[in-house]
Every structure is written in C-alpha cells, then in structure tokens.
Design an enzyme around this catalytic site. Structure first.
Site, mmCIF file in Angstrom:
data_model
loop_
_atom_site.group_PDB
_atom_site.id
_atom_site.type_symbol
_atom_site.label_atom_id
_atom_site.label_comp_id
_atom_site.label_asym_id
_atom_site.label_seq_id
_atom_site.Cartn_x
_atom_site.Cartn_y
_atom_site.Cartn_z
ATOM 1 N N HIS A 90 7.580 1.437 11.396
ATOM 2 C CA HIS A 90 8.116 2.728 10.991
ATOM 3 C C HIS A 90 7.128 3.808 11.438
ATOM 4 C CE1 HIS A 90 9.265 5.991 8.220
ATOM 5 N NE2 HIS A 90 10.435 5.390 8.117
ATOM 6 N N LEU A 113 0.846 -1.200 0.000
ATOM 7 C CA LEU A 113 0.000 0.000 0.000
ATOM 8 C C LEU A 113 0.875 1.241 0.000
ATOM 9 C CD1 LEU A 113 -3.235 0.560 2.045
ATOM 10 C CD2 LEU A 113 -1.561 2.392 1.787
#
Length: 340
Positions: free
Chosen positions: A231, A127
C-alpha cells in the site's frame, strides 16, 4: 515532547479500538472490533505473565505513550511463532517454464501457489501510528522497539522472522487482488472477508481457498499489477524492513497480494547490533553524543525510548529525558542501539 514504548495493559482496550477505527481497512492485526481486541490484550497479558519456557504461539502487544500526558498514540505487535493454532497461509510467486519443439517457442508462466512455508516463523506486525504523530521518527521507534524486545527475550522467538505489508487498496476500500482471485471463491467483499479473518482466524481459507496453483495470466490486469506491491502508506515501512535486512522472497498475502518480507531473526540489524551497557552518568539533553534507541526491563516492565548516548567511564552517559522516561538511573544496565 518525549514518547516511550511500554507493554500493553488491559485498560488499553479503548486506545486500541480508537486506533483501529482509523486504519482504513486491510489491517488484519488491528480490527475495529472490541471483542477481538480484548482477546488480543488477554492473550498478550498471558504472554507477559509467563516468565520462562520454550518457543510457543504467543502474542505481545506494545504501546506508544506520551510521557507527559499519558496519551497512547501508537501500537505494534509481536507473534512468537505463527501457524501453531491455525495454518499460516501465503501465496508463493513462481515460474513454470515450458517449451514447444514444434512451435520453437518457450513459454514462462507465472504462478501463485498456496503454501504454509512460513509456518513456525515469528512475526512483527500490527504497527499503527496515529496520523497526528507521523513525524519525528515515532514510526521508527515503534518498529525498532519490537526488535529490541526480541533481543531482550530471544529464547521466546523463532529463528525466522516475517513481516506482512498491507497490499494495494483502492479508493472504495476494496482490493484488486482479492476481487481478481480469492473473492471469486468466497462470495464476500474484501472488507467483509478481511474483517471476518481478523476476528475468526484463517480456517475459512483452509475450507474455501483453491489448493491448486493459479496462473497469473488468468487474473485481471489490476489484480496482476497488485501482486507484491505494498500500500502507498506502507512504502516507508518496506524501506525500513529492507534496512533491517528483510527481503522479499516472492511470498504475498492471500487477501490483498501485499508483500511478505522475511529474514533470519539473529541477522536483523537492530537485533544484531544492540548492546547491553551500564549507565554511569546522566547528562542534560544536548551536546555531543549519538542518537540511540534505549530499552530496559523484561516482559510487562519493558520500556523503550529515544535518547542521546555518549561514552562515559566504564559505561555510557544517557540524556536526562530518556532516563526519566524509562525510569532508570546510574548503575542500571540498558539495551541500546544507534538510531539510523
């Protein structure tokens, strides 16, 4: 401004390549390599063209398109059953407890064990949303459209589903987890290894990765701290996965240590709550109604967009912008689920 999700086409190569250059590394499913991306589109084209058959190792690629301009501003991918062509490796974080009677002490050692436990699952991944469009819920549209695609083609997907989140990457594009563990066995930087893996597959892992468990106490502090952390840009994605019913079951990516989230496919919230409804009226945008994701079409004709939906006689009424974006009208049946 209306956006829709559609199936990827061969002429989307340049769009994918331009987005891949913006990922900033650590994005295995979208490498900035034309040959690899062309291979993905060819593989997706074959999957869209296969009408029926059992669950097998296939890839579907979807694109986010501005209806008015035709610009492509995002993408996502679905893998129907991972680990069939190449082993699907993960680290599983576990604990080994040992007791010394003489010292009257109990030691609990955290360990990483290389595993293929998740082999055979389907996967949602790849994505990416263009930085200029990260508002208005378009990331949610991309993410949840994948589950509506699965719902519409349930027989093509495995019963367990996973999502790998990118792990911690430092300001130089390196990975503390990679530097503290796998990098010592591969003699490659994280960026080089990640790019090689994205283009050539996982065989190098089978060839070079140590097969015995790793005591996390032997790793550097930055490497230990990165285990299981997404992240910073992936924290919102992790929350969305949790909202769908995914959980972190101590599996982490072998390259960057990012968390792998898992769920039972049929228990994913969007898949479980999606309903087939017949459009019996079209209304102008505004007024009462519930914001929803609305999808139509099968395989290469699949499309999905946001719409305002409200009950109508023997069916639902859908906002005009949505039906125009999807190319549907009164009498058509769509798949719809509330936007939450």
């Amino acid at each position: 401004m209306t956006f829709r999700i559609r199936a990827a086409r061969a002429d989307d190569l340049q769009h994918l390549y331009e987005m891949a250059k913006l990922t900033g590394g650590g994005f295995t499913n979208l490498p900035p390599d034309r040959k690899a991306l062309r291979g993905k589109l060819e593989r997706a084209g074959a999957a869209f063209a296969r009408a029926d058959g059992p669950v097998t190792d296939e890839l579907f690629v979807l694109m986010l398109e501005n209806v008015a301009t035709g610009e492509v501003r995002g993408t996502c991918q679905l893998f129907t059953q991972v680990g069939q062509q190449h082993p699907f490796y993960s680290y599983r974080l576990g604990t080994l407890t040992q007791h010394s009677k003489e010292l009257a002490r109990t030691f609990r050692a955290e360990m990483l064990a290389l595993t293929t436990d998740l082999e055979g699952s389907c996967e949602v991944g790849g994505l990416f949303l263009h930085p200029g469009e990260r508002a208005g819920g378009l990331g949610l549209l991309l993410a949840r459209s994948r589950y509506l695609f699965i719902r519409a083609h349930r027989a093509r997907f495995a019963d367990r589903i996973l999502a790998e989140l990118r792990g911690v990457i430092d300001e130089t594009g390196g990975s503390p987890f990679w530097d503290g563990l796998a990098g010592r066995f591969f003699g490659m930087s994280f960026q080089d290894a990640d790019q090689f893996n994205a283009i050539n597959g996982h065989q190098m892992i089978a060839d070079l990765m140590p097969k015995h468990p790793i005591y996390t106490a032997m790793l550097s502090e930055p490497a230990r701290a990165a285990i299981g952390l997404p992240h910073p840009s992936g924290r919102a994605a992790m929350r969305m996965l949790e909202n769908e019913g995914f959980s972190f079951e101590q599996y982490v990516d072998i390259f960057d240590g990012g968390p792998t989230m898992t769920a039972r496919t049929d228990r994913v919230r969007t898949i479980e709550q999606a309903q087939e409804s017949r459009i019996t009226a079209v209304h102008n945008d505004g007024g009462e109604g519930e914001e929803a994701l609305v999808a139509t079409g099968r395989l290469a004709d699949f499309r999905c967009a946001f719409g305002l939906v409200r009950p109508a006689a023997d069916g639902i009424a859908v906002s005009r912008a949505c039906v125009e974006a999807l190319g549907v009208g009164v009498g058509d049946t769509v798949l719809q689920v509330p936007r939450w």
